[in-house]
Design an enzyme around this catalytic site. Structure first.
Site, mmCIF file in Angstrom:
data_model
loop_
_atom_site.group_PDB
_atom_site.id
_atom_site.type_symbol
_atom_site.label_atom_id
_atom_site.label_comp_id
_atom_site.label_asym_id
_atom_site.label_seq_id
_atom_site.Cartn_x
_atom_site.Cartn_y
_atom_site.Cartn_z
ATOM 1 N N VAL A 155 1.184 3.813 2.154
ATOM 2 C CA VAL A 155 1.879 4.091 3.417
ATOM 3 C C VAL A 155 2.754 2.904 3.828
ATOM 4 O O VAL A 155 3.901 3.077 4.254
ATOM 5 C CB VAL A 155 0.855 4.443 4.533
ATOM 6 C CG1 VAL A 155 1.546 4.590 5.886
ATOM 7 C CG2 VAL A 155 0.115 5.731 4.174
ATOM 8 N N THR A 205 -8.437 8.290 9.595
ATOM 9 C CA THR A 205 -8.760 9.218 8.510
ATOM 10 C C THR A 205 -9.588 10.426 8.954
ATOM 11 O O THR A 205 -10.356 10.356 9.919
ATOM 12 C CB THR A 205 -9.553 8.437 7.432
ATOM 13 O OG1 THR A 205 -10.058 9.345 6.466
ATOM 14 C CG2 THR A 205 -10.728 7.676 8.016
ATOM 15 N N ALA A 207 -5.854 -1.460 4.797
ATOM 16 C CA ALA A 207 -7.228 -0.978 4.957
ATOM 17 C C ALA A 207 -8.001 -1.180 3.663
ATOM 18 O O ALA A 207 -7.406 -1.374 2.601
ATOM 19 C CB ALA A 207 -7.231 0.512 5.320
ATOM 20 N N TYR A 208 -9.306 -1.122 3.791
ATOM 21 C CA TYR A 208 -10.183 -1.077 2.608
ATOM 22 C C TYR A 208 -10.332 0.412 2.301
ATOM 23 O O TYR A 208 -11.044 1.124 3.009
ATOM 24 C CB TYR A 208 -11.527 -1.716 2.959
ATOM 25 C CG TYR A 208 -12.480 -1.891 1.788
ATOM 26 C CD1 TYR A 208 -12.839 -3.173 1.354
ATOM 27 C CD2 TYR A 208 -13.037 -0.796 1.132
ATOM 28 C CE1 TYR A 208 -13.721 -3.344 0.288
ATOM 29 C CE2 TYR A 208 -13.911 -0.959 0.065
ATOM 30 C CZ TYR A 208 -14.253 -2.236 -0.342
ATOM 31 O OH TYR A 208 -15.127 -2.410 -1.397
ATOM 32 N N GLY A 264 0.842 -1.200 0.000
ATOM 33 C CA GLY A 264 0.000 0.000 0.000
ATOM 34 C C GLY A 264 0.876 1.248 0.000
ATOM 35 O O GLY A 264 2.098 1.163 0.176
ATOM 36 N N TYR A 291 -17.120 4.096 4.337
ATOM 37 C CA TYR A 291 -15.684 4.023 4.644
ATOM 38 C C TYR A 291 -15.400 4.702 5.997
ATOM 39 O O TYR A 291 -14.724 4.136 6.860
ATOM 40 C CB TYR A 291 -14.895 4.696 3.519
ATOM 41 C CG TYR A 291 -13.438 4.940 3.828
ATOM 42 C CD1 TYR A 291 -12.514 3.897 3.833
ATOM 43 C CD2 TYR A 291 -12.973 6.235 4.121
ATOM 44 C CE1 TYR A 291 -11.173 4.134 4.122
ATOM 45 C CE2 TYR A 291 -11.638 6.470 4.399
ATOM 46 C CZ TYR A 291 -10.743 5.418 4.400
ATOM 47 O OH TYR A 291 -9.421 5.650 4.693
ATOM 48 N N LYS A 328 -13.946 2.969 9.404
ATOM 49 C CA LYS A 328 -12.672 3.404 9.988
ATOM 50 C C LYS A 328 -12.885 3.842 11.440
ATOM 51 O O LYS A 328 -12.056 3.574 12.310
ATOM 52 C CB LYS A 328 -12.061 4.550 9.176
ATOM 53 C CG LYS A 328 -11.527 4.149 7.809
ATOM 54 C CD LYS A 328 -10.339 3.197 7.859
ATOM 55 C CE LYS A 328 -9.098 3.823 8.421
ATOM 56 N NZ LYS A 328 -7.944 2.860 8.416
HETATM 57 N N1 NAP Z 1 -5.628 6.970 0.827
HETATM 58 C C1 NAP Z 1 -6.067 8.037 1.498
HETATM 59 O O1 NAP Z 1 -6.358 9.088 0.900
HETATM 60 C C2 NAP Z 1 -6.189 8.000 2.994
HETATM 61 C C3 NAP Z 1 -6.685 9.135 3.677
HETATM 62 C C4 NAP Z 1 -6.767 9.104 5.057
HETATM 63 C C5 NAP Z 1 -6.392 7.974 5.754
HETATM 64 N N2 NAP Z 1 -5.945 6.876 5.080
HETATM 65 C C6 NAP Z 1 -5.583 5.675 5.848
HETATM 66 O O2 NAP Z 1 -4.182 5.486 5.739
HETATM 67 C C7 NAP Z 1 -3.885 4.082 5.773
HETATM 68 C C8 NAP Z 1 -3.026 3.711 4.579
HETATM 69 O O3 NAP Z 1 -3.746 4.055 3.388
HETATM 70 P P1 NAP Z 1 -3.104 3.835 1.949
HETATM 71 O O4 NAP Z 1 -3.558 4.940 1.085
HETATM 72 O O5 NAP Z 1 -1.659 3.525 2.091
HETATM 73 O O6 NAP Z 1 -3.896 2.513 1.515
HETATM 74 P P2 NAP Z 1 -3.690 1.633 0.197
HETATM 75 O O7 NAP Z 1 -2.602 2.156 -0.655
HETATM 76 O O8 NAP Z 1 -5.049 1.406 -0.377
HETATM 77 O O9 NAP Z 1 -3.167 0.257 0.823
HETATM 78 C C9 NAP Z 1 -4.008 -0.529 1.636
HETATM 79 C C10 NAP Z 1 -3.342 -1.860 1.826
HETATM 80 O O10 NAP Z 1 -4.284 -2.717 2.510
HETATM 81 C C11 NAP Z 1 -4.240 -3.990 1.872
HETATM 82 N N3 NAP Z 1 -5.463 -4.762 2.046
HETATM 83 C C12 NAP Z 1 -6.661 -4.583 1.427
HETATM 84 N N4 NAP Z 1 -7.508 -5.571 1.757
HETATM 85 C C13 NAP Z 1 -6.843 -6.400 2.599
HETATM 86 C C14 NAP Z 1 -7.174 -7.595 3.282
HETATM 87 N N5 NAP Z 1 -8.384 -8.200 3.164
HETATM 88 N N6 NAP Z 1 -6.259 -8.178 4.071
HETATM 89 C C15 NAP Z 1 -5.022 -7.628 4.199
HETATM 90 N N7 NAP Z 1 -4.652 -6.494 3.587
HETATM 91 C C16 NAP Z 1 -5.540 -5.884 2.785
HETATM 92 C C17 NAP Z 1 -4.046 -3.635 0.419
HETATM 93 O O11 NAP Z 1 -3.639 -4.783 -0.294
HETATM 94 P P3 NAP Z 1 -4.008 -4.927 -1.845
HETATM 95 O O12 NAP Z 1 -3.306 -3.815 -2.547
HETATM 96 O O13 NAP Z 1 -3.487 -6.292 -2.174
HETATM 97 O O14 NAP Z 1 -5.504 -4.799 -1.908
HETATM 98 C C18 NAP Z 1 -2.985 -2.549 0.515
HETATM 99 O O15 NAP Z 1 -1.687 -3.069 0.644
HETATM 100 C C19 NAP Z 1 -5.232 3.367 5.818
HETATM 101 O O16 NAP Z 1 -5.547 3.072 7.157
HETATM 102 C C20 NAP Z 1 -6.213 4.407 5.296
HETATM 103 O O17 NAP Z 1 -7.512 4.194 5.796
HETATM 104 C C21 NAP Z 1 -5.809 6.862 3.715
#
Ligand code: NAP
Length: 307
Positions: free
Chosen positions: A15, A103, A62-63, A13, A127, A131
């Site tokens: 992060v 988030t 995360a999803y 992912g 979502y 969260k």
């Molecule tokens: N993205 C944003 O804008 C944002 C904003 C605020 C907070 N956040 C929070 O920051 C954190 C990191 O976000 P990010 O953007 O780095 O997320 P991301 O790029 O979507 O990565 C999420 C990771 O979770 C894995 N995952 C999904 N389903 C899974 C499952 N069933 N079992 C195990 N792993 C699973 C994904 O694997 P696959 O790739 O194989 O699916 C991916 O490696 C999360 O907690 C998110 O809620 C994100």
């Protein structure tokens, strides 16, 4: 400190990827990814934690498909709402520290000023609800935890707004971008670096682990903009590098860009608590953006063109 076992969930992912790199100097990092661990299966999580026996667990899995979650609430709840509680139970059992990411979407966005950690959450989409359930599950287990709430995550890899805009700018002469949602774009690299800085303090011999500092912290870049402002800045800064003409950018309202999930209008998070407790401040979003664009340009240039 080098012998500290660190377990990262969400290896590929945005992060999670950066965490692997930034934490390497702090201990032995094991990073795992779906399907090695499946967050919709509690036994899979427990097995992974018990096999690694980490002193520190970072949950960056995360999803994150905000719109898709509206029609897939059970899986989103399993991954975002239930799994963090299972991790927290395992962390408590081992006496490990849990760092979890949350988030801005736990808030409804109606507050006229930046949200602080004690503001009442009121998510407006699935979502955000899932969260929030994850944050609450961790809090109710107790143990040593940090919940780091961030916003508008992007980086040089993964699926994010910056990479989508760079692609669209090369395909379309005109882009319509929402201008009435305000927040702080925060790079995955800055999130990981800030996390490493906090952990370096906690793991140092005089760090005293959390020592009363357990809880929720907002962690975003400083400053604020809209999605329109972010798009304009990133396209202006990068058009020369990629040789495209900045498309005609049209500022639109959220109501003109209907999507399955509602979004909060105000995503701003005050990071004073983080600064006062750990002395950690993230750079202004414009500076972080320049660094990410530099990384991206360096990675995309053929080796023969590099000096
Ligand atoms: N993205 C944003 O804008 C944002 C904003 C605020 C907070 N956040 C929070 O920051 C954190 C990191 O976000 P990010 O953007 O780095 O997320 P991301 O790029 O979507 O990565 C999420 C990771 O979770 C894995 N995952 C999904 N389903 C899974 C499952 N069933 N079992 C195990 N792993 C699973 C994904 O694997 P696959 O790739 O194989 O699916 C991916 O490696 C999360 O907690 C998110 O809620 C994100």
């Amino acid at each position: 400190m080098q012998n500290t076992k660190i377990l990262v969930f969400g290896r590929i992912g945005q992060v999670g990827w950066e965490l692997r790199h930034k934490l390497a100097c702090l201990g032995q990092v094991t990073a795992i990814e779906y399907p090695e661990v499946d967050f919709s299966n509690s036994d899979s999580i427990r097995t992974a934690v018990r096999a690694a026996e980490p002193a520190v667990i970072l949950n960056a899995a995360a999803y994150t498909a905000v719109d898709k979650a509206e029609s897939d609430p059970d899986l989103a709840m399993a991954i975002n709402g239930i799994a963090p509680g299972v991790i927290a139970e395992e962390a408590k059992r081992l006496g490990s520290l849990l760092v979890h990411y949350s988030t801005d979407y736990v808030f409804d966005g109606t507050k006229p000023s930046p949200y602080v950690e004690t503001d009442l959450p009121n998510p407006v989409n699935v979502y955000g609800k899932t969260k929030l359930a994850g944050d609450q599950a961790i809090q109710s287990v107790g143990g040593d935890y940090l919940i780091l709430r961030t916003s508008w995550v992007y980086g040089a890899r993964g699926s994010n707004f910056l990479l989508t805009m760079l692609r669209l700018a090369q395909e379309r002469p005109e882009l319509r971008i929402v201008d009435d949602q305000i927040g702080a774009p925060t790079s995955s690299e800055c999130i990981a670096q800030a996390t490493a800085n906090i952990l370096a303090q906690l793991l140092s011999p005089s760090g005293g682990r959390l020592n009363g500092r357990c809880g929720i912290y907002n962690l975003t870049s400083t400053g604020e903009t809209s999605w329109y402002g972010f798009a304009k800045a990133l396209l202006t800064k990068s058009s020369g590098t990629y040789g495209f003409t900045v498309p005609n950018l049209i500022s639109i309202k959220t109501s003109e860009f209907p999507r399955p999930a509602k979004r909060p209008a105000n995503s701003r998070l005050s990071c004073q608590r983080l600064e006062q407790t750990f002395g950690v401040t993230l750079p202004p979003w414009e500076d972080a953006l320049s660094l990410v664009l530099e990384t991206l340009a360096e990675a995309s240039l053929p080796a023969t063109l590099k000096a």
